[in-house]
Scaffold this active site. Structure first.
Site, PDB file in Angstrom:
ATOM      1  N   GLU A 200      40.823  26.672  23.814  1.00  9.55           N
ATOM      2  CA  GLU A 200      41.864  26.927  22.815  1.00  9.55           C
ATOM      3  C   GLU A 200      42.340  25.579  22.272  1.00  9.55           C
ATOM      4  O   GLU A 200      42.184  24.551  22.935  1.00  9.55           O
ATOM      5  CB  GLU A 200      43.082  27.609  23.450  1.00  9.55           C
ATOM      6  N   HIS A 235      53.638  25.420  37.446  1.00 13.92           N
ATOM      7  CA  HIS A 235      53.572  26.734  36.787  1.00 13.92           C
ATOM      8  C   HIS A 235      54.457  27.771  37.458  1.00 13.92           C
ATOM      9  O   HIS A 235      54.284  28.955  37.241  1.00 13.92           O
ATOM     10  CB  HIS A 235      52.121  27.239  36.697  1.00 13.92           C
ATOM     11  N   ARG A 292      56.886  44.053  33.905  1.00 13.89           N
ATOM     12  CA  ARG A 292      57.788  44.206  35.059  1.00 13.89           C
ATOM     13  C   ARG A 292      59.169  43.662  34.690  1.00 13.89           C
ATOM     14  O   ARG A 292      59.323  43.019  33.658  1.00 13.89           O
ATOM     15  CB  ARG A 292      57.236  43.405  36.235  1.00 13.89           C
TER      16      ARG A 292
END
Ligand code: MV4
Length: 499
Positions: A200, A235, A292
């Protein structure tokens, strides 16, 4: 509305859902593993069912055991929390087959949004902005080379079977591409069993901005504004806030509309989160949908007044959406700090142990979603999140001050935590300036280690003195009857006044 909800989770999120039940007069059922028999969620729920041994596979991921607990207690709905089975479409499917209401999306839309490639194809068709990149994954260096030329350097290599940043590699020029792609494929093969990768355009210094959405089962949906979650360590989000310092009204409107388009094309229902990357020019790119309730949902609740767990219950129970988009406004500013049992002097590795003493922060605008207590034994088996500290104030500057003060007033002794690291972030000028990009920690606090401050040492001495033989709250865990005060108040003398 449901009469009894089983919470298929543990820790602070289980407490959060149990409290939401209590407010609505809904009975709550906790499930616990052997090592969690004295955990707070077991004590707070109306009922508790043992579901297996400590390893998650034998307990909180054990679908048969959880379905069995639902049937045994007669719960008519199950809330999965986050993590564990929260985004497991097989569990959602099993609940649908058993006639148990899964408080979340239906299994079909859950499966669609969790398939990154499928959701990319679906969203691209309706013009949702995606990061420029390869349409399909590849295991061929030549194919990657041609794609990189077409995308333009720098490019980011991602492992198709990866996620959460695992296996990502920045490739700055043509010269390094072949070796980087080969290394990336080897890594992907060994880490995920699938060598395929894709490239990307690399978005330099992006922000991670996500939109909360609520959608009912009849096609009505609203967004409940954004959360900025750029401050991450490996992360893992550790600080989240709303509103985002980077959004103006126009960008907020366009991103909100895009989030609702994603919900529409995926047929999503219940609470969900649409994740975006935002670059320094204010361009935004759809990343993925989280099917969620998120860890960081409290910052949205505090700036909008919406109880997202109650909203989940009502939508799952078949209610038509009762909120109009124009009714919603953001008021003030909320910041959340995730409190982790991690040792900052040992690479932030999880640190378990006994909580000798803790005193929860309180005060104006302070919320503490907490899953622990003094005397609690933090187990090694699960995600090390202990609690979430959230500060709301009329302005961002004031919310930062409230959070920093609360973090200074939060003794948690006996185990290592990231509280001091969070204070460093809250008091950092770059945080105050709103320069919260995904590279905040490597850029501003690389290789940080705690200073042993006098204040901390005196706090520890004080707490050690206080931490007498207070009755352990765990003493009555799992027992149906609540013990009398005589058995839990310890050595107090009542009545005679003889002292
Ligand atoms: C990116 C990116 C920059 N450019 N993709 C990280 C995990 C997953 N949420 C996607 N992530 C990113 N994808 C392109 N093309 C930046 C991130 C990113 C990130 C990267 C490194 C360190 C922290 C990060 C936090 C959020 C997002």
């Amino acid at each position: 509305m449901f009469t009894k909800i089983l919470i298929a989770n543990r820790g602070e999120i289980a407490i959060r859902v149990i409290k939401a039940c209590r407010e609505l007069g809904i009975k709550s059922v906790a499930v616990y593993s052997t090592v969690d028999r004295n955990a707070l969620h077991v004590q707070e729920a109306d009922e508790a069912v043992w579901i297996g041994e400590a390893p998650a596979q034998e307990s909180y991921l054990n679908i048969e055991a959880i379905i069995g607990a639902i049937k045994k207690t007669g719960a008519n709905a199950v809330h999965p929390g986050y993590g564990f089975l929260a985004e497991n479409h097989l569990f959602a499917e099993r609940c649908e087959k058993e006639g148990i209401v899964f408080i979340g999306p239906d299994s079909r839309s859950m499966k669609l949004v969790s398939d990154k490639v499928a959701s990319r194809q679906v969203t691209e068709k309706v013009g949702i902005p995606l990061i420029p990149g390869m349409k399909n994954k590849s295991t061929d260096v030549g194919e990657c080379m041609a794609a990189a030329e077409q995308i333009g350097f720098p490019v980011l290599l991602k492992a198709s079977a990866g996620g959460g940043g695992k296996g990502m590699r920045i490739i700055k020029s043509r010269d390094e591409l072949a070796s980087a792609v080969e290394a990336g494929m080897r890594e992907a093969k060994s880490a995920f069993g699938d060598p395929s990768v894709y490239l990307e355009k690399y978005i330099e210094q992006p922000r991670h901005v996500e939109f909360q959405v609520l959608a009912d089962k009849y096609g009505n949906a609203i967004h409940v504004f954004e959360r900025e979650c750029s401050i991450q360590r490996r992360h893992q989000k550790i600080v989240e806030e709303s509103p985002s310092p980077a959004l103006n009204e126009d960008l907020r409107r366009r991103m909100g509309e895009t989030a609702l388009k994603v919900v529409e094309v995926s047929g999503y229902s219940n609470a969900g989160t649409v994740e975006f990357l935002v670059d320094k020019k204010g361009h935004f790119y759809f990343l993925e949908v989280n099917a969620r309730l998120q860890v960081e949902h409290p910052v949205t609740e505090l700036v909008t007044g919406i109880d997202l767990v109650h909203a989940q219950f009502r939508i799952a129970a078949g209610e038509k959406l009762w909120i109009k988009q124009d009714d919603l406004k953001q008021r003030g500013h909320a910041i959340e700090c995730r409190i982790y049992a991690e040792d900052p002097e040992n690479g932030f590795l999880p640190s378990a142990g006994n909580i000798l003493f803790m005193k929860e922060p309180t005060g104006p605008g302070i919320r503490h979603d907490c899953g622990i207590y003094s005397g609690y034994e933090v187990p090694v088996y699960y995600d090390p999140i202990l609690s979430k500290l959230i500060a709301w104030a009329p302005t961002r500057e004031h919310a930062i001050k409230r959070m920093a003060a609360a973090l200074l007033d939060f003794p948690l002794l006996g185990i290592k935590t990231n509280i001091e690291f969070l204070r460093e972030i809250m008091t950092h000028p770059e945080f105050a300036n709103g320069n919260t990009f995904t590279d905040f920690i490597p850029r501003n606090l690389p290789d940080w280690t705690p200073a042993r401050s006098e204040e901390l040492l005196s706090q520890a001495a004080l707490a050690a003195a206080i931490a007498s033989d207070k009755p352990k709250r765990g003493a009555f865990a799992g027992k149906a009857e609540l013990l009398s005060p005589w058995e839990t108040l310890g050595d107090w003398h009542i009545g005679s006044g003889k002292g």
